[in-house]
Design a protein around this motif. Structure first.
Motif, PDB file in Angstrom:
ATOM      1  N   LEU A 125      -8.571  18.595   4.283  1.00 59.50           N
ATOM      2  CA  LEU A 125      -8.011  17.475   5.099  1.00 59.50           C
ATOM      3  C   LEU A 125      -7.261  17.774   6.477  1.00 59.50           C
ATOM      4  O   LEU A 125      -7.466  17.138   7.332  1.00 59.50           O
ATOM      5  CB  LEU A 125      -6.627  17.138   4.003  1.00 59.50           C
ATOM      6  CG  LEU A 125      -5.861  15.883   4.508  1.00 59.50           C
ATOM      7  CD1 LEU A 125      -7.045  14.511   4.367  1.00 59.50           C
ATOM      8  CD2 LEU A 125      -4.745  15.588   3.618  1.00 59.50           C
ATOM      9  N   TYR A 126      -6.880  18.960   6.555  1.00 63.76           N
ATOM     10  CA  TYR A 126      -6.595  19.625   7.975  1.00 63.76           C
ATOM     11  C   TYR A 126      -7.677  19.683   8.860  1.00 63.76           C
ATOM     12  O   TYR A 126      -7.508  19.011   9.906  1.00 63.76           O
ATOM     13  CB  TYR A 126      -6.099  21.211   7.615  1.00 63.76           C
ATOM     14  CG  TYR A 126      -5.504  21.777   8.892  1.00 63.76           C
ATOM     15  CD1 TYR A 126      -4.212  21.994   9.194  1.00 63.76           C
ATOM     16  CD2 TYR A 126      -6.595  22.598   9.482  1.00 63.76           C
ATOM     17  CE1 TYR A 126      -3.980  22.424  10.184  1.00 63.76           C
ATOM     18  CE2 TYR A 126      -6.290  23.409  10.713  1.00 63.76           C
ATOM     19  CZ  TYR A 126      -4.765  23.195  10.789  1.00 63.76           C
ATOM     20  OH  TYR A 126      -4.423  24.021  12.267  1.00 63.76           O
TER      21      TYR A 126
ATOM     22  N   ALA B 187      -8.235  15.987   9.746  1.00 64.27           N
ATOM     23  CA  ALA B 187      -7.384  15.587  11.104  1.00 64.27           C
ATOM     24  C   ALA B 187      -7.683  16.110  12.319  1.00 64.27           C
ATOM     25  O   ALA B 187      -7.675  15.651  13.546  1.00 64.27           O
ATOM     26  CB  ALA B 187      -5.978  15.821  10.429  1.00 64.27           C
TER      27      ALA B 187
ATOM     28  N   LEU C  23      -0.138  18.139   1.692  1.00 63.83           N
ATOM     29  CA  LEU C  23      -1.250  17.588   2.102  1.00 63.83           C
ATOM     30  C   LEU C  23      -0.782  16.649   3.467  1.00 63.83           C
ATOM     31  O   LEU C  23      -1.611  16.634   4.593  1.00 63.83           O
ATOM     32  CB  LEU C  23      -1.924  16.702   1.075  1.00 63.83           C
ATOM     33  CG  LEU C  23      -2.584  17.440   0.189  1.00 63.83           C
ATOM     34  CD1 LEU C  23      -3.478  16.406  -0.840  1.00 63.83           C
ATOM     35  CD2 LEU C  23      -3.684  18.315   0.424  1.00 63.83           C
TER      36      LEU C  23
ATOM     37  N   TYR D  47       0.780  19.177   6.492  1.00 60.08           N
ATOM     38  CA  TYR D  47      -0.482  20.077   6.972  1.00 60.08           C
ATOM     39  C   TYR D  47      -1.457  19.273   7.464  1.00 60.08           C
ATOM     40  O   TYR D  47      -2.032  19.687   8.651  1.00 60.08           O
ATOM     41  CB  TYR D  47      -0.857  20.720   5.716  1.00 60.08           C
ATOM     42  CG  TYR D  47      -1.791  22.195   6.292  1.00 60.08           C
ATOM     43  CD1 TYR D  47      -1.220  23.198   7.148  1.00 60.08           C
ATOM     44  CD2 TYR D  47      -3.074  22.255   5.563  1.00 60.08           C
ATOM     45  CE1 TYR D  47      -1.829  24.155   7.478  1.00 60.08           C
ATOM     46  CE2 TYR D  47      -4.067  23.393   5.947  1.00 60.08           C
ATOM     47  CZ  TYR D  47      -3.373  24.178   7.091  1.00 60.08           C
ATOM     48  OH  TYR D  47      -4.081  25.385   7.472  1.00 60.08           O
ATOM     49  N   GLY D  48      -1.702  18.103   6.975  1.00 60.22           N
ATOM     50  CA  GLY D  48      -2.974  17.262   7.493  1.00 60.22           C
ATOM     51  C   GLY D  48      -2.411  16.626   8.903  1.00 60.22           C
ATOM     52  O   GLY D  48      -3.339  16.855  10.202  1.00 60.22           O
TER      53      GLY D  48
ATOM     54  N   PHE E 249     -13.632  20.904   9.529  1.00 64.42           N
ATOM     55  CA  PHE E 249     -13.702  20.037   8.371  1.00 64.42           C
ATOM     56  C   PHE E 249     -14.743  20.176   7.331  1.00 64.42           C
ATOM     57  O   PHE E 249     -14.442  20.455   6.008  1.00 64.42           O
ATOM     58  CB  PHE E 249     -13.505  18.581   8.787  1.00 64.42           C
ATOM     59  CG  PHE E 249     -14.041  17.536   7.648  1.00 64.42           C
ATOM     60  CD1 PHE E 249     -13.152  17.420   6.334  1.00 64.42           C
ATOM     61  CD2 PHE E 249     -15.163  16.826   7.714  1.00 64.42           C
ATOM     62  CE1 PHE E 249     -13.322  16.326   5.665  1.00 64.42           C
ATOM     63  CE2 PHE E 249     -15.555  16.134   6.732  1.00 64.42           C
ATOM     64  CZ  PHE E 249     -14.841  15.821   5.563  1.00 64.42           C
TER      65      PHE E 249
END
Length: 426
Positions: free
Chosen positions: A56-57, A60, A109, A112-113, A368
Motif C-alpha cells: 500500500l505504501y 501511494a 495502513l 503509512y500509506g 509497489f
C-alpha cells in the motif's frame, strides 16, 4: 536559464547542498526499510499483512511519483519538496502514535500509506532541479551522484544507525529518531535551494493546460514506444531492492539465525556499495553509452546477484562474511540502471517534466510491485519463488532494452565525429 559547468567528478557543485539534503532526509526515511516488516510481524500480524502494508505504501508512492515531475515544473520544485517534507513529518508522527503505538492495523495502513505519498514529492522533485541545471551530456554523472547520496541516506546511514540504536532504544524509539533526520534534511533543502533557478515556462498555463500536461505523464506511455519500454525497464530496476527489504529479514533472522543488527549491517553493505557504483556507472555510461550499460551490466548483473543473494546464505548458513558477497554484488549492478533517469527526458526533450514524471511513476511502481509480488507468491512458493520471479523479470528487461531508441547527447555526436574522421582518413 543558465547552466553551469562547475563540477567535481560529475557532481554539480552549485547544487551540493541539495544533494546533502537528499542524503539527510532519506536517512530518516530509510530507518524503517530493513526492519519494519519484521517489527510489524512482532506486533502480532502475519508476514502477508506486513508485506501488504509495504504494498500500500508503494502504491501511494507510485501515485505521488507520477505527479511529482509535472507538479514540480508547474509550482516549482522547491514548493513541491516543501509539501512532501511537511506531509512526511506530520503523518510519520501519526503513524508512530496511533498506528504502531496501538498496534492498530487499519491505522498503520492509513497513516503509512499517506506518508508514502509524501517522500516522492521531496525526493523526485530534485531530479527536475538537476535536469534543468545540468547540461544534457553531463546528466548521467549528475544523476549518478543523486542516486549515490540517496544510497548514503536510505541505505547506509539508514541501515547502520538503526543497527546500533535498536539494541539501545528499540524499534519504535529508532523510528522516532528518524523524524529528526527528515526535519534536518527538509530544512537544508528549503534554505539551500531557495535561490536555485528552476523552470518557469509552465507557471502561466491555464488550469486546463496544466491538467493536460499532467495527463501527458500517462499518454507518453502509448504515444512514445521507447518511453513505454523504458518505463518497464525502470520498474524492474529496483524490484530486488524493495522486495528483498521486505522478504529477506524474515529469511535471515527467522530462518538462518542472523540477528536483526547483523541483517541491517548486511543490507547497509549493499547500499554502501551503491555509493560508489552509482557514481561509477553514471560516468562510465557517458563513455560506453546509456543503454549498453543498463542492458549488459544492469539487467544481467541483477539477475545473477539476485539469485546469489538467496542461494549463498542458504548454502553457507549463518556466515556473516559470505552473506556480504552477494550484497556487494547486488550493490554494484543495481546502480548500472542509473542512466535511465537521463534516458527519459532525452526521449521527450520538449516535455521533460512529463517524461520525468513517467520515470518517477515507474520508480514508484517498482516500490509497489516488489512487495506485491511477494504478497502473492510467498504463501505458495516461499522466498525462493519471489527471488525467481524477480530474476525472470530482469531477463525480460534485458530483451526490452533492445527496443529503446534514444540519442545520447555528446555520445552520439562523438561517434559521428569519429566516423567522419575515419571516412576522411580512408
Amino acid at each position: 536559464m543558465s547552466i553551469t559547468n562547475k563540477q567535481w567528478f560529475g557532481l554539480p557543485l552549485h547544487l551540493l547542498w541539495g544533494y546533502i539534503a537528499i542524503a539527510v532526509f532519506m536517512t530518516g526515511d530509510g530507518f524503517e526499510l530493513a526492519f519494519l516488516s519484521h517489527y510489524i510481524k512482532e506486533l502480532g500480524f502475519s508476514p502477508a499483512q506486513a508485506s501488504f502494508a509495504f504494498t500500500l505504501y508503494g502504491l501511494a508512492a507510485a501515485l505521488s511519483a507520477w505527479v511529482s515531475g509535472v507538479v514540480a515544473e508547474i509550482i516549482t520544485p522547491q514548493k513541491t519538496m516543501f509539501i512532501g517534507f511537511v506531509l512526511w513529518c506530520v503523518f510519520h508522527v501519526l503513524f508512530l502514535v496511533f498506528g504502531l503505538g496501538h498496534a492498530n492495523y487499519p491505522l498503520i495502513l492509513l497513516f503509512y500509506g499517506i506518508r508514502g505519498f509524501a517522500y516522492p514529492l521531496f525526493l523526485y522533485s530534485f531530479i527536475v532541479v538537476i535536469i534543468h541545471n545540468v547540461k544534457s551530456e553531463n546528466a548521467s554523472s549528475a544523476l549518478g551522484w543523486y542516486w549515490a547520496v540517496y544510497s548514503i541516506g536510505i541505505g547506509v546511514a539508514g541501515s547502520y544507525i538503526p543497527s546500533f540504536t535498536i539494541p539501545l532504544v528499540g524499534e519504535l524509539g529508532t523510528l522516532w529518531m528518524a523524524l529528526f533526520f527528515c526535519l534536518a534534511g527538509g530544512l537544508i533543502a528549503m534554505i539551500s535551494l531557495r535561490k536555485v533557478q528552476t523552470p518557469t515556462h509552465m507557471h502561466n498555463l491555464t488550469t486546463k493546460e496544466k491538467f493536460n500536461e499532467l495527463g501527458r505523464a500517462i499518454t507518453l506511455l502509448y504515444t512514445n514506444r521507447s518511453i513505454m519500454y523504458s518505463s518497464m525497464v525502470r520498474i524492474i530496476n529496483t524490484l530486488s531492492l524493495f522486495g528483498f527489504a521486505v522478504i529477506m529479514p524474515l529469511m535471515f533472522v527467522d530462518e538462518l539465525g542472523f540477528t536483526t543488527s547483523e541483517w541491517l549491517q548486511i543490507w547497509a553493505a549493499f547500499f554502501f556499495t551503491t555509493i560508489f557504483s552509482n557514481i561509477f556507472w553514471g560516468i562510465v555510461a557517458e563513455k560506453l553509452g546509456w543503454m549498453r550499460v543498463v542492458r549488459w551490466f544492469g539487467c544481467l548483473g541483477m539477475a545473477a546477484s539476485s539469485l546469489a543473494f538467496y542461494y549463498v546464505p542458504q548454502y553457507f548458513g549463518h556466515n556473516f562474511g559470505m552473506a556480504l558477497i552477494p550484497a556487494i554484488a547486488l550493490g554494484i549492478f543495481v546502480a548500472a540502471f542509473v542512466p535511465m533517469a537521463a534516458v527519459f527526458p532525452a526521449l521527450e526533450p520538449r516535455h521533460k517534466g512529463a517524461a520525468i514524471s513517467v520515470y518517477n511513476l515507474s520508480a514508484g511502481l517498482s516500490n509497489f510491485l516488489a512487495p506485491a509480488i511477494a504478497v502473492v507468491l510467498l504463501p505458495y512458493f516461499s522466498t525462493i519463488g519471489v527471488v525467481i520471479a524477480y530474476t525472470t523479470l530482469y531477463i525480460i528487461a534485458f530483451f526490452l532494452c533492445h527496443f529503446i531508441r534514444v540519442e545520447q547527447p555528446g555520445f552520439e555526436s562523438a561517434v559521428r565525429v569519429a566516423d567522419d574522421v575515419t571516412v576522411r582518413a580512408s
